[in-house]
Design an enzyme around this catalytic site. Sequence first.
Site, PDB file in Angstrom:
ATOM      1  N   SER A  77      36.641  41.620  37.809  1.00 19.43           N
ATOM      2  CA  SER A  77      36.866  40.827  36.608  1.00 19.43           C
ATOM      3  C   SER A  77      37.684  41.627  35.606  1.00 19.43           C
ATOM      4  O   SER A  77      37.588  42.856  35.554  1.00 19.43           O
ATOM      5  CB  SER A  77      35.529  40.407  35.985  1.00 19.43           C
ATOM      6  N   ASP A  78      38.502  40.929  34.844  1.00 19.29           N
ATOM      7  CA  ASP A  78      39.270  41.581  33.789  1.00 19.29           C
ATOM      8  C   ASP A  78      39.570  40.574  32.698  1.00 19.29           C
ATOM      9  O   ASP A  78      39.445  39.366  32.896  1.00 19.29           O
ATOM     10  CB  ASP A  78      40.570  42.183  34.335  1.00 19.29           C
TER      11      ASP A  78
END
Length: 201
Positions: A77-78
């Site tokens: 995730s980012d």
Amino acid sequence: MSAAPGPRLILASRSAARRAMLTAAGVPFTAKDAGVDEDAIKTRLNGIEPAALALELARAKAVAVSTRDPDAWVLGSDQTLALEGGMVSKAPDLSAARARLVSLRGRPHALHSGVALAHAGQVVWSSVDTARMQVRAFSDAFLDAYLAAEGEALLGSVGCYRLEGMGAQLFDRVEGDHFTVLGMPLWPVLAELRRAGVILA
């Protein structure tokens, strides 16, 4: 949180907020730093839209860890922050964090949270969600108090705020999912983990 017998889930992130989300939701996982060169990816994808960049970074993290541990399911995730057509990166120190918050004061911005699930070195699912944030015209006195209270914990967030803490006072309005603001669109993640058999349906 220790992984339970059965499908193993790895969170490819150092983010305390993402770890806390999964832990609170009762999802068994272990966390590993993906070790990807985010700056190199940003350079290679120069000019890409912020939402698309969040997705590409999430995919890169998931694949990096999945390649090293192909039997596990890996969640990457980012998050990216878009401000009036430009993109903002994390502040390196508290002086830069102060300048960042001053630049956001009284203005709207968008937070894009990308997420990807990988298995056997391949992305099997990915998604991105956006929250729209309206920062209030806070005083310098509040800013000083906020920086003193939160300290270097702010450097882990691209916007230099933590909505789960005193950072909630920075905003007039937030449009979008609360978990997306914290760093990962949790509802779609849980749905995909159920579909993949990683957690109970």
